[in-house]
Design a protein around this motif. Structure first.
Motif, PDB file in Angstrom:
ATOM      1  N   ASP A  27       3.921   5.879  -7.790  1.00  0.00           N
ATOM      2  CA  ASP A  27       2.606   5.910  -7.146  1.00  0.00           C
ATOM      3  C   ASP A  27       1.649   6.601  -8.115  1.00  0.00           C
ATOM      4  OD1 ASP A  27       0.330   6.476  -5.660  1.00  0.00           O
ATOM      5  OD2 ASP A  27       1.437   7.009  -3.845  1.00  0.00           O
ATOM      6  N   PRO A  28       0.960   5.828  -8.969  1.00  0.00           N
ATOM      7  CA  PRO A  28       0.123   6.455 -10.010  1.00  0.00           C
ATOM      8  C   PRO A  28      -0.884   7.460  -9.463  1.00  0.00           C
ATOM      9  CG  PRO A  28       0.376   4.114 -10.448  1.00  0.00           C
ATOM     10  CD  PRO A  28       0.951   4.359  -9.080  1.00  0.00           C
TER      11      PRO A  28
ATOM     12  N   LEU B  27      11.297  11.870  -5.850  1.00  0.00           N
ATOM     13  CA  LEU B  27      10.629  11.851  -7.154  1.00  0.00           C
ATOM     14  C   LEU B  27      10.289  10.439  -7.583  1.00  0.00           C
ATOM     15  CD1 LEU B  27      12.792  14.533  -8.988  1.00  0.00           C
ATOM     16  CD2 LEU B  27      10.342  14.714  -8.507  1.00  0.00           C
ATOM     17  N   ALA B  28      11.191   9.479  -7.326  1.00  0.00           N
ATOM     18  CA  ALA B  28      10.922   8.101  -7.721  1.00  0.00           C
ATOM     19  C   ALA B  28       9.678   7.560  -7.035  1.00  0.00           C
ATOM     20  CB  ALA B  28      12.128   7.217  -7.414  1.00  0.00           C
TER      21      ALA B  28
ATOM     22  N   LEU C 252      -0.573  15.149  -8.606  1.00  0.00           N
ATOM     23  CA  LEU C 252       0.403  16.176  -8.964  1.00  0.00           C
ATOM     24  C   LEU C 252       0.041  16.816 -10.294  1.00  0.00           C
ATOM     25  CD1 LEU C 252       3.211  17.611  -8.883  1.00  0.00           C
ATOM     26  CD2 LEU C 252       4.160  15.513  -9.882  1.00  0.00           C
ATOM     27  N   ALA C 253      -0.198  15.982 -11.300  1.00  0.00           N
ATOM     28  CA  ALA C 253      -0.513  16.518 -12.631  1.00  0.00           C
ATOM     29  C   ALA C 253      -1.795  17.341 -12.600  1.00  0.00           C
ATOM     30  CB  ALA C 253      -0.627  15.377 -13.638  1.00  0.00           C
TER      31      ALA C 253
ATOM     32  N   SER D 111       0.845  -1.196   0.000  1.00  0.00           N
ATOM     33  CA  SER D 111       0.000   0.000   0.000  1.00  0.00           C
ATOM     34  C   SER D 111       0.881   1.247   0.000  1.00  0.00           C
ATOM     35  CB  SER D 111      -0.901   0.005   1.233  1.00  0.00           C
ATOM     36  OG  SER D 111      -1.749  -1.113   1.226  1.00  0.00           O
ATOM     37  N   PRO D 112       0.497   2.254  -0.774  1.00  0.00           N
ATOM     38  CA  PRO D 112       1.316   3.470  -0.819  1.00  0.00           C
ATOM     39  C   PRO D 112       1.321   4.183   0.534  1.00  0.00           C
ATOM     40  CG  PRO D 112      -0.764   3.796  -1.970  1.00  0.00           C
ATOM     41  CD  PRO D 112      -0.705   2.347  -1.624  1.00  0.00           C
TER      42      PRO D 112
END
Length: 937
Positions: A872-873, A866-867, A879-880, A856-857
């Motif tokens: 983490d889609p 950043l990685a 973010l986007a 789980s994230p």
């Protein structure tokens, strides 16, 4: 069905035909049975020649491409073959249904037809009608028409077309190779007077090839036609009707203009009812002129081109400018058939394009191709018309000049392509990936029209060697492309100059071709694929001199350094980071690509030599292979596993071509995976890297990275075009930009199959169905249940019968089913298992624990590496979305410019690239995501 039953007897005839081009056709058959582990122990063949019956036996398992065991066929001979098989269990099948085989070739020296042409053309590439009459006595036993053209033609006998083929005989290097059709026309002839009528146009033979002002006619100004009709009587006598001076006459055609690129114009007022029937008044016709000297044609081995499917209008659009545009819902190749009513002289114009740009027909990518048809009405009530000697690549068609009220039911899109048997299918729960695969299939259909073209719509449509070199494995799964590619390889060998393969085959661009890696290597790769996927050793043996000639040519360039460097190359063509106007400027150095392909061709020739029994060649090329390998590794790979061009394609070729030593593969694969992550799991490869990057990742233990690349939807990615409504594979990753405008590069196409080569990985790895021995004599079953996929399946009609693998998640398990055809075996590697198992034919099922779900994230923030964000889609999407600020996709260029590495945090990376408002919006969006996950933040 427990007893064996022999089916699918094949002698290599085109689909839907019994005509073979060889006196000794190779034979294949398949057996159906429910008996598990069935293997053939023997087969019996029975050939019926009239009242005579011959038999032959085959011992062992051979049932694919078995050499002809009987006396050679004679020209026009018609025989019937049937087969029965015996299994290792001793059970024998019933005889198969008889398979008709007709010899379609001519005897040596038998062709004596002289070409004829338009007597008085009023311009270049002038379509023409040709006719003759002849008389027959009673007692005709059989009649065979052999016909060819420098151009495209159709023959009618006594007013009826002899077949339903389109644009025959197709395109070959006309000066060196022409194809003749062989048609049984017995049923069209009558006692007494008979007539032959020919409709003829220039098609490929009179087209102007080349770019910009370099375009020129290569083969001639006017089309020509030649034919021989052999009529056999019951008493054994013959009558021969042939083209030549004197007996044939010509007349201007109602087709007033025709071209592959320009389109076709037809004036129905010039039609001549009854002109191809006996007794027609041809007093106004002119004796046909002699045509140019032609080579002796050979019998067809490639599939016929036919009308395959019809699509109705899906939507009628009125564009902002007021034009009427028809949307057929699918980018396709073919033409329109219209039914129209109006006054004599009314002219309907049909203009074709693949896309709309800002609501209007997007014709800029067509360049000089007009892709426009015109029909002028005769005024005789309801009139139906379809162009005959051209084709277009289109989804949309603008209609103008339509008389009266327009009804979309009066227009139908007719899909045409080479009529190959469909042999491969794929399905998955992932809707976008399923559509991607469907786009691959339509891309193949549109570009397999007599030869494998790059695109079907603009002023090109050429047999680019690089496209089919990378796509051949995918094509070989989806369709039976043996005869299609076999014939094209004959042309490739013809067009080689001192071993060098031209960029396009047939070669209409450069009489002195320049060697280019990945393009010229079609000479070695495509024959090897046919051997691997179909067990076709005959084509491998025939093409072996061509393979050697190409490889010797590039070895000579490499010299003692054993590196192909410093020469012209296309390189990793259309790397997404290359400028639109310079698509060869990829991240991976062109010398690396070239030297990798040098290794690949030397390796394939060494393996072919060993397989064909050329011991001296096998030893020599095997030694050269090792010299090229060591030179490549010494020049381009560091001891720690980095490449001097630190880009994905370089790593992929080193891994997948087998250049890297086993000890280096892990390091190279890890760096390839890291580069894929650094790029945000967006595509970073072009023509060379794209077909193999997923394999390079999965074979080195990074299948989840391959999954992320496959399922990404940003620009560039495989699925970005799907999200933009694509129904075929695009030439560029961004042929259409997110704002709906067409890529500004001069070269862009919306139907280019090369980048669809990923489908082969989807079949073999995702679904898990692959050949483990030539021609699927043995299978490899190794499904890969990827995260985000609930099921996947692949089915392939092998030469032995249908093979299928399907997996589906069911609770905490994965259920797997596999069908192994009779007379084959399979190696099975189940998910999570360490060992492989061997199985025989039959239907098998397994149930295994589902792969562990990813952890789980955790909490995400501006301090996250950043990685971690890109892995983490949900975080990446948050973010986007925050950066887009209500303008979807606006942040994509910035996000693509970030290297998604583990040693730098998100806030540091975006602080100088964003406004304070955006920066705060990102922090808020990530905090909201944490709350939705029930985490602090």
């Amino acid at each position: 069905m427990s007893d064996p039953r022999t089916v699918r007897v094949d002698a290599g005839a085109p689909r839907g035909s019994d005509i073979v081009a060889s006196a000794r056709p190779r034979l294949s058959w398949a057996t159906e049975t429910d008996a598990p582990g069935w293997l053939q122990s023997a087969a019996e063949l029975e050939l019926r020649r009239g009242d005579d019956v011959e038999t032959s036996s085959v011992a062992g398992r051979d049932s694919v491409d078995v050499p002809w065991p009987f006396a050679p066929l004679a020209p026009r001979e018609h025989v019937e073959l049937r087969v029965r098989t015996t299994g290792a269990d001793g059970a024998t099948s019933p005889w198969s249904e008889p398979r008709g085989i007709r010899a379609g070739f001519l005897a040596d020296g038998e062709w004596d037809a002289a070409p004829i042409a338009h007597a008085a053309p009023d311009g270049p590439a002038q379509p023409v009608l040709l006719r003759t009459e002849f008389a027959l006595d009673a007692g005709v036993a059989a009649a065979t028409l052999y016909a060819t053209a420098l151009g495209a033609y159709q023959v009618a006998i006594n007013g009826t077309d002899v077949d339903e083929q389109v644009l025959k005989p197709g395109w070959t290097p006309y000066r060196e190779r022409l194809i003749h059709e062989t048609t049984d026309v017995t049923g069209l002839l009558r006692d007494g007077a008979n007539a032959i009528g020919v409709r003829l146009a220039g098609a490929w033979a009179t087209e102007e090839y080349g770019f910009r002002d370099h375009a020129r006619r290569v083969y001639g100004e006017q089309p020509a036609f030649a034919a021989l009709l052999v009529v056999e009587y019951d008493d054994g006598s013959e009558l021969r009707v042939r083209t030549g001076p004197g007996a044939w006459s010509s007349h201007p055609s109602p087709v007033t203009a025709s071209g592959i690129y320009a389109g076709e114009s037809h004036d129905a007022r010039r039609e001549l009812p009854g002109w191809s029937e006996p007794g027609f008044d041809a007093s106004a016709w002119t004796p046909a002129a002699p045509g140019p000297e032609l080579v002796v044609p050979e019998a067809r081995t490639s599939p016929f081109v036919r009308r395959i499917e019809e699509l109705p209008v899906a939507e009628v659009i009125t564009t902002p400018s007021g034009a009427t545009v028809l949307d057929f819902g699918q980018n396709l190749v073919g033409r329109l058939r219209i039914t129209v009513r109006g006054a004599a002289g009314d002219t309907v114009m049909l203009r074709h394009a693949e896309v709309l740009e800002h609501g209007e027909l997007g014709v800029r990518p067509l360049r000089a191709a007009e892709a426009t048809d015109h029909y002028t009405l005769a005024g005789a009530g309801e009139e139906t018309w379809e162009p005959e000697f051209t084709f277009h690549g289109f989804r949309y068609a603008e209609v103008s000049g339509w008389p009266g009220e327009f009804d979309p039911a009066d227009v139908t899109a007719v899909v045409i392509h080479s009529d190959m048997e469909r042999t491969g299918w794929f399905d998955t729960s992932h809707d976008l990936v399923r559509q991607l695969h469907e786009n691959v299939v339509w891309g193949l259909r549109g570009n397999f029209l007599y030869l494998p073209t790059d695109c079907p719509q603009r002023d090109e449509r050429l047999g680019w060697t690089g496209d089919i070199e990378v796509f051949a494995p995918t094509a070989s799964f989806l369709y039976d492309v043996r005869g299609f590619l076999d014939s094209w390889l004959v042309d490739l060998a013809i067009e080689q100059v001192d071993g060098v393969v031209p960029f396009v085959v047939p070669n209409v661009l450069d009489a002195d071709p320049t060697p280019a890696a990945a393009w010229g290597d079609a000479a070695t790769v495509v024959p090897w694929v046919l051997a691997e996927r179909f067990g076709d050793e005959e084509v491998l043996a025939r093409q072996y001199p061509s393979m050697v000639a190409w490889t010797e040519a590039i070895l000579a360039i490499a010299g003692d350094r054993r590196l192909w460097e410093g020469r012209f190359q296309f390189g990793d063509w259309l790397d997404p980071d290359a400028p639109p106007e310079n698509p060869f400027k990829a991240k991976t150095d062109t010398d690396i690509v070239a030297s990798a392909y040098l290794f690949r061709s030397v390796d394939l020739v060494a393996r072919a030599a060993e397989r064909l029994g050329h011991a001296a060649d096998a030893e020599r090329f095997g030694r050269l292979r090792e010299e090229v390998r060591e030179a490549f590794l010494a020049e381009y790979v560091t001891p720690s596993g980095r490449m001097v061009s630190d880009a994905q394609t370089g790593y992929a070729v080193a891994i997948e071509f087998g250049i890297a030593h086993d000890a280096q593969r892990d390091a190279l694969g890890a760096r390839l995976a890291e580069l894929s992550r650094r790029g945000g799991y967006l595509i970073g490869t072009g023509f060379v890297g794209t077909p193999i990057i997923a394999d390079a990742l999965s074979s080195t233990g990074h299948v989840d990275t391959a999954r992320r690349l496959l399922t990404a939807t940003g620009n560039p990615s495989w699925l970005y075009p799907v999200t933009m409504g694509a129904t075929t594979i695009w030439e560029r990753w961004d042929s259409m930009l997110p704002d709906g405008s067409i890529n500004p590069g001069e070269m862009t196409s919306f139907n280019h199959y090369a980048l669809g080569a990923i489908a082969d990985w989807m079949h073999r790895v995702l679904a898990g169905l692959a050949p483990a021995a030539d021609g699927y004599r043995a299978l490899r079953i190794a499904p890969t249940p990827l995260e985000g996929f609930d099921h996947a399946s692949a089915e392939h009609l092998t030469p032995y019968g249908t093979a299928r693998v399907a997996w589906r998640r069911e609770g905490d398990d994965v259920a797997i089913e596999a069908t192994v055809p009779p007379n084959t075996t399979a190696t099975v590697h189940l998910p999570g298992a360490h060992d492989e198992v061997e199985i025989g034919s039959g239907v098998h099922a397994w149930r295994v624990p589902a792969p562990a779900s990813p952890p789980s994230p955790g909490v995400v923030s501006l301090e996250s590496p950043l990685a971690d964000i890109v892995d983490d889609p949900e975080a990446y999407a948050a973010l986007a979305g925050a950066l887009d600020g209500g303008e979807p996709g606006s942040s994509a260029p910035m996000l693509r410019s970030i290297a998604w590495v583990p040693g730098r945090d998100l806030g540091e990376a975006i602080r100088m690239r964003t406004t304070a408002v955006q920066f705060d919006a990102v922090a808020a969006a990530l905090g909201e995501l944490n709350r939705e996950r029930g985490l602090a933040g």
